[in-house]
Design a protein around this motif. Structure first.
Motif, PDB file in Angstrom:
ATOM      1  N   GLN A   1       5.867   0.205  -5.227  1.00  0.00           N
ATOM      2  CA  GLN A   1       4.764  -0.480  -4.551  1.00  0.00           C
ATOM      3  C   GLN A   1       4.611  -1.923  -5.009  1.00  0.00           C
ATOM      4  N   THR A   2       5.069  -2.234  -6.232  1.00  0.00           N
ATOM      5  CA  THR A   2       5.035  -3.615  -6.720  1.00  0.00           C
ATOM      6  C   THR A   2       6.463  -4.086  -6.954  1.00  0.00           C
ATOM      7  N   THR A   3       6.816  -5.214  -6.357  1.00  0.00           N
ATOM      8  CA  THR A   3       8.151  -5.791  -6.490  1.00  0.00           C
ATOM      9  C   THR A   3       8.014  -7.243  -6.920  1.00  0.00           C
ATOM     10  N   GLU A   4       8.712  -7.620  -7.980  1.00  0.00           N
ATOM     11  CA  GLU A   4       8.747  -9.019  -8.408  1.00  0.00           C
ATOM     12  C   GLU A   4      10.078  -9.621  -7.967  1.00  0.00           C
ATOM     13  N   ILE A   5       9.997 -10.788  -7.327  1.00  0.00           N
ATOM     14  CA  ILE A   5      11.177 -11.450  -6.777  1.00  0.00           C
ATOM     15  C   ILE A   5      11.359 -12.781  -7.481  1.00  0.00           C
ATOM     16  N   ASN A   6      12.531 -12.984  -8.070  1.00  0.00           N
ATOM     17  CA  ASN A   6      12.856 -14.254  -8.724  1.00  0.00           C
ATOM     18  C   ASN A   6      13.189 -15.270  -7.632  1.00  0.00           C
ATOM     19  N   ILE A   7      12.367 -16.311  -7.542  1.00  0.00           N
ATOM     20  CA  ILE A   7      12.566 -17.345  -6.515  1.00  0.00           C
ATOM     21  C   ILE A   7      12.898 -18.696  -7.144  1.00  0.00           C
TER      22      ILE A   7
ATOM     23  N   SER B   1       9.288 -10.871   5.138  1.00  0.00           N
ATOM     24  CA  SER B   1       9.141  -9.737   6.057  1.00  0.00           C
ATOM     25  C   SER B   1       9.316  -8.451   5.276  1.00  0.00           C
ATOM     26  N   TYR B   2       8.322  -7.579   5.352  1.00  0.00           N
ATOM     27  CA  TYR B   2       8.433  -6.233   4.795  1.00  0.00           C
ATOM     28  C   TYR B   2       8.806  -5.334   5.965  1.00  0.00           C
ATOM     29  N   GLU B   3      10.010  -4.769   5.903  1.00  0.00           N
ATOM     30  CA  GLU B   3      10.546  -4.014   7.028  1.00  0.00           C
ATOM     31  C   GLU B   3      10.681  -2.547   6.653  1.00  0.00           C
ATOM     32  N   THR B   4      10.038  -1.678   7.450  1.00  0.00           N
ATOM     33  CA  THR B   4      10.149  -0.230   7.279  1.00  0.00           C
ATOM     34  C   THR B   4      10.725   0.335   8.570  1.00  0.00           C
ATOM     35  N   PRO B   5      11.089   1.622   8.568  1.00  0.00           N
ATOM     36  CA  PRO B   5      11.540   2.224   9.834  1.00  0.00           C
ATOM     37  C   PRO B   5      10.445   2.214  10.911  1.00  0.00           C
ATOM     38  N   GLU B   6       9.169   2.051  10.504  1.00  0.00           N
ATOM     39  CA  GLU B   6       8.050   2.107  11.449  1.00  0.00           C
ATOM     40  C   GLU B   6       7.533   0.751  11.893  1.00  0.00           C
ATOM     41  N   GLU B   7       7.652  -0.292  11.036  1.00  0.00           N
ATOM     42  CA  GLU B   7       7.008  -1.565  11.343  1.00  0.00           C
ATOM     43  C   GLU B   7       7.648  -2.705  10.570  1.00  0.00           C
TER      44      GLU B   7
ATOM     45  N   ASP C   1       0.820  -1.214   0.000  1.00  0.00           N
ATOM     46  CA  ASP C   1       0.000   0.000   0.000  1.00  0.00           C
ATOM     47  C   ASP C   1       0.850   1.259   0.000  1.00  0.00           C
ATOM     48  N   HIS C   2       1.984   1.206   0.684  1.00  0.00           N
ATOM     49  CA  HIS C   2       2.875   2.369   0.752  1.00  0.00           C
ATOM     50  C   HIS C   2       4.317   1.884   0.868  1.00  0.00           C
ATOM     51  N   VAL C   3       5.234   2.714   0.389  1.00  0.00           N
ATOM     52  CA  VAL C   3       6.660   2.400   0.478  1.00  0.00           C
ATOM     53  C   VAL C   3       7.342   3.565   1.187  1.00  0.00           C
ATOM     54  N   LEU C   4       8.063   3.252   2.239  1.00  0.00           N
ATOM     55  CA  LEU C   4       8.805   4.274   2.966  1.00  0.00           C
ATOM     56  C   LEU C   4      10.283   4.180   2.616  1.00  0.00           C
ATOM     57  N   PRO C   5      10.999   5.305   2.600  1.00  0.00           N
ATOM     58  CA  PRO C   5      12.450   5.242   2.372  1.00  0.00           C
ATOM     59  C   PRO C   5      13.108   4.327   3.398  1.00  0.00           C
ATOM     60  N   GLY C   6      14.060   3.534   2.943  1.00  0.00           N
ATOM     61  CA  GLY C   6      14.754   2.608   3.842  1.00  0.00           C
ATOM     62  C   GLY C   6      14.041   1.290   4.034  1.00  0.00           C
ATOM     63  N   SER C   7      13.000   1.015   3.243  1.00  0.00           N
ATOM     64  CA  SER C   7      12.249  -0.230   3.373  1.00  0.00           C
ATOM     65  C   SER C   7      12.959  -1.374   2.654  1.00  0.00           C
ATOM     66  N   CYS C   8      12.780  -2.587   3.165  1.00  0.00           N
ATOM     67  CA  CYS C   8      13.343  -3.755   2.495  1.00  0.00           C
ATOM     68  C   CYS C   8      12.437  -4.961   2.714  1.00  0.00           C
ATOM     69  N   ILE C   9      12.648  -5.949   1.863  1.00  0.00           N
ATOM     70  CA  ILE C   9      11.973  -7.240   2.002  1.00  0.00           C
ATOM     71  C   ILE C   9      13.048  -8.267   2.313  1.00  0.00           C
ATOM     72  N   ARG C  10      12.805  -9.065   3.332  1.00  0.00           N
ATOM     73  CA  ARG C  10      13.694 -10.178   3.676  1.00  0.00           C
ATOM     74  C   ARG C  10      12.879 -11.458   3.584  1.00  0.00           C
ATOM     75  N   ILE C  11      13.502 -12.490   3.016  1.00  0.00           N
ATOM     76  CA  ILE C  11      12.861 -13.804   2.942  1.00  0.00           C
ATOM     77  C   ILE C  11      13.719 -14.786   3.726  1.00  0.00           C
ATOM     78  N   HIS C  12      13.092 -15.442   4.703  1.00  0.00           N
ATOM     79  CA  HIS C  12      13.767 -16.446   5.526  1.00  0.00           C
ATOM     80  C   HIS C  12      13.142 -17.808   5.259  1.00  0.00           C
ATOM     81  N   ASN C  13      13.991 -18.845   5.286  1.00  0.00           N
ATOM     82  CA  ASN C  13      13.456 -20.203   5.137  1.00  0.00           C
ATOM     83  C   ASN C  13      12.849 -20.667   6.458  1.00  0.00           C
ATOM     84  N   SER C  14      12.368 -21.897   6.486  1.00  0.00           N
ATOM     85  CA  SER C  14      11.631 -22.393   7.652  1.00  0.00           C
ATOM     86  C   SER C  14      12.498 -22.563   8.900  1.00  0.00           C
TER      87      SER C  14
END
Length: 93
Positions: A60-66, A77-83, A34-47
């Protein structure tokens, strides 16, 4: 001093910001925000908690090659400075 979120607060945050598809996925995972804040990242962790991918978020839309990732359950995990918002997804081969 309350360090956690209640279930209702957690659900409200999760429903507010992120949508991932397809789930299950096998080649490309699309993340809509819905929104992108500066300094945001996506992290993917395995089980077992190992970091599999980290992507800086600029749109706002990111495609990730998996494609090269093994089949299994992952936590995005979508990580922003706020949440931090987490979603579970499955990779199938």
């Amino acid at each position: 001093n309350n360090l956690g979120l209640s279930i209702s607060e957690s659900k409200a945050i999760e429903n507010k910001s992120i949508n991932i598809y397809p789930n299950p996925a096998n080649k490309i995972l699309t993340v809509n925000l819905d929104h992108v804040l500066p300094g945001s990242c996506i992290r993917i962790h395995n089980s077992i908690g190992q970091l599999s991918k980290m992507i800086d978020v600029k749109n706002q839309t990111t495609e990730i090659n998996i494609q090269e990732m093994p089949a299994g359950v992952y936590i995005l995990s979508y990580e922003t400075p706020e949440e931090i918002i987490t979603e579970k997804f499955l990779i199938v081969k």
